[in-house]
Write an enzyme that holds these catalytic residues in place. Structure first.
Site, mmCIF file in Angstrom:
data_model
loop_
_atom_site.group_PDB
_atom_site.id
_atom_site.type_symbol
_atom_site.label_atom_id
_atom_site.label_comp_id
_atom_site.label_asym_id
_atom_site.label_seq_id
_atom_site.Cartn_x
_atom_site.Cartn_y
_atom_site.Cartn_z
ATOM 1 C CG HIS A 15 -37.899 3.124 2.984
ATOM 2 N ND1 HIS A 15 -37.741 1.874 2.446
ATOM 3 C CD2 HIS A 15 -37.514 3.988 2.016
ATOM 4 C CE1 HIS A 15 -37.286 1.977 1.214
ATOM 5 N NE2 HIS A 15 -37.146 3.263 0.930
ATOM 6 C CG HIS A 17 -34.704 7.295 -0.770
ATOM 7 N ND1 HIS A 17 -33.784 6.394 -1.263
ATOM 8 C CD2 HIS A 17 -35.876 6.616 -0.686
ATOM 9 C CE1 HIS A 17 -34.376 5.228 -1.479
ATOM 10 N NE2 HIS A 17 -35.640 5.336 -1.132
ATOM 11 C CE LYS A 101 -34.208 -1.427 0.102
ATOM 12 N NZ LYS A 101 -35.007 -0.241 0.118
ATOM 13 C CG HIS A 138 -37.185 -2.427 -3.846
ATOM 14 N ND1 HIS A 138 -37.406 -1.074 -3.937
ATOM 15 C CD2 HIS A 138 -37.900 -2.988 -4.850
ATOM 16 C CE1 HIS A 138 -38.213 -0.829 -4.966
ATOM 17 N NE2 HIS A 138 -38.520 -1.983 -5.536
ATOM 18 C CG HIS A 176 -41.175 0.425 -0.445
ATOM 19 N ND1 HIS A 176 -41.087 -0.785 -1.082
ATOM 20 C CD2 HIS A 176 -39.966 1.013 -0.606
ATOM 21 C CE1 HIS A 176 -39.882 -0.915 -1.606
ATOM 22 N NE2 HIS A 176 -39.186 0.161 -1.323
ATOM 23 C CG ASP A 249 -39.680 4.775 -0.788
ATOM 24 O OD1 ASP A 249 -38.491 5.139 -0.786
ATOM 25 O OD2 ASP A 249 -40.168 4.073 -1.688
#
Ligand code: DOR
Ligand code: ZN
Length: 348
Positions: A15, A17, A101, A138, A176, A249
């Protein structure tokens, strides 16, 4: 006497970004230095919603890989109420994307285009179940009347469990996770469900954000919870249970957007995440389980081969220093400060 050390397979980040443009270029080396692959989050502005979007974003990532790097971005599609199941299937079957996602609309950064009514994406989820495609989720409700510290648990009860009852064959990654409730749910569930855990949620509880002053660099979503939850996450991560694995994350934001009356959610951990993780596992007397968490369990859940390369971490006599910030073309991004000495360092 030789320094204690541990050698594990090259890890993956399930995971991550990376953003785009100057930011992408500046943060990618922080991950590609240590990780062979990462699941790349699609919450760009505008988001990555089609196969074509994912192909183009993948190519922009590959174009700025540091020289000699063979880092592999594992792309994802951002599910919306308008997602076309045929385009999604094509994206998956052609190997362009690894997963899709699910962001509840409004749950976090750039999630406005996410899902408001979960019924509206059932045809897409049914297709995903048919073709064996992973849903990364999420897991927080967004209702204004639900306390932010309860949003993960309420999501499990009201959304995730009913959804999995309807569609038990859907492969799910609870991303997460931050609560003992999520750990209990994973532990008690049957079927293709696993959870990623971040390094920072193993290291901080909500006091880091709020006690003795407000510290925006520790604010992320899902927000860190109370200490009992952190301890449950540490137990799960170090348990050798193959249903838990690393998803950092790592989420870069410019400092000016973090230190703001309405600061962004996200903690940037890519730089020191493996060193911090080794410290966590050492502190738990579980160094022999680090490889399962960071290198083996993720590929197993995603049905991918484990990496062939290796990483050696060495324990130093004195705490390791990490940079305070990463400079980007747009400004500075603060690196996660674990608030405790880290003696482990990545050597090779
Ligand atoms: O803290 C977070 N930051 N949580 C998310 O879910 C999104 C991420 C981001 O994109 O900055
Ligand atoms: Zn994220």
């Amino acid at each position: 006497m030789a320094q204690p050390s541990i050698t594990i397979r090259t890890p993956d980040d399930w995971h991550l970004h990376l953003r785009d443009g100057d930011m992408l270029k500046s943060v990618l080396p922080e991950t590609s230095r240590h990780f062979a692959r990462a699941i790349i989050m699609p919450n760009l502005v505008p988001p990555v919603v089609t196969k074509s979007d994912a192909e183009q974003y993948r190519d922009r990532i590959l174009a700025v890989r540091p020289e000699g790097s063979d880092f592999k971005p594992l792309m994802t599609l951002y599910l919306t109420e308008g997602t076309d199941p045929d385009d999604l299937e094509d994206a998956y079957k052609s190997g362009v994307v690894t997963a899709a996602k699910l962001y509840p609309a409004g749950a976090t950064t750039n999630s406005e285009n996410g899902v408001r009514n979960f019924e509206n994406i059932m045809p897409v989820l049914e297709r995903m179940a048919d073709i064996g495609m992973m849903m990364c989720v999420h897991g927080e409700v967004t209702d204004a009347d639900i306390d932010i510290f309860d949003r993960e648990k309420v999501f499990i009860d009201r959304v995730l469990d009913p959804l999995r009852t309807k569609l038990p064959e859907l492969k799910v990654t609870m991303e997460h996770i931050t609560t003992s409730d999520a750990v209990d749910y994973v532990a008690s569930s049957k079927g293709p469900l696993a959870a990623s855990i971040t390094t920072h949620h193993l290291m901080i509880n909500r006091n880091a954000i709020l006690a003795g002053g407000i510290r925006p660099h520790y604010y992320c979503l899902p927000v860190a919870k109370r200490e009992t939850h952190r301890l449950a996450l540490r137990k799960a991560a170090t348990s050798n249970d193959e249903r838990y694995f690393l998803g950092t994350d790592s989420a870069p934001h410019l400092d000016e957007n973090k230190i703001d009356p309405c600061g962004c959610a996200g903690i940037f951990t890519a730089t020191n995440t493996m060193a911090c993780l080794a410290q966590v596992f050492d502190d738990e007397g579980a160094l022999d389980r680090l490889e399962a968490f960071a290198c083996l369990n993720g590929p197993k859940h995603y049905g991918l081969a484990v990496n062939e390369g290796s990483m050696t971490l060495v324990k130093q006599d004195t705490p390791v220093e990490f940079p305070d910030v990463i400079k980007t073309g747009e400004g500075e991004v603060t690196v996660f400060d674990p608030m405790t000495p880290i003696y482990w360092d990545v050597k090779a």
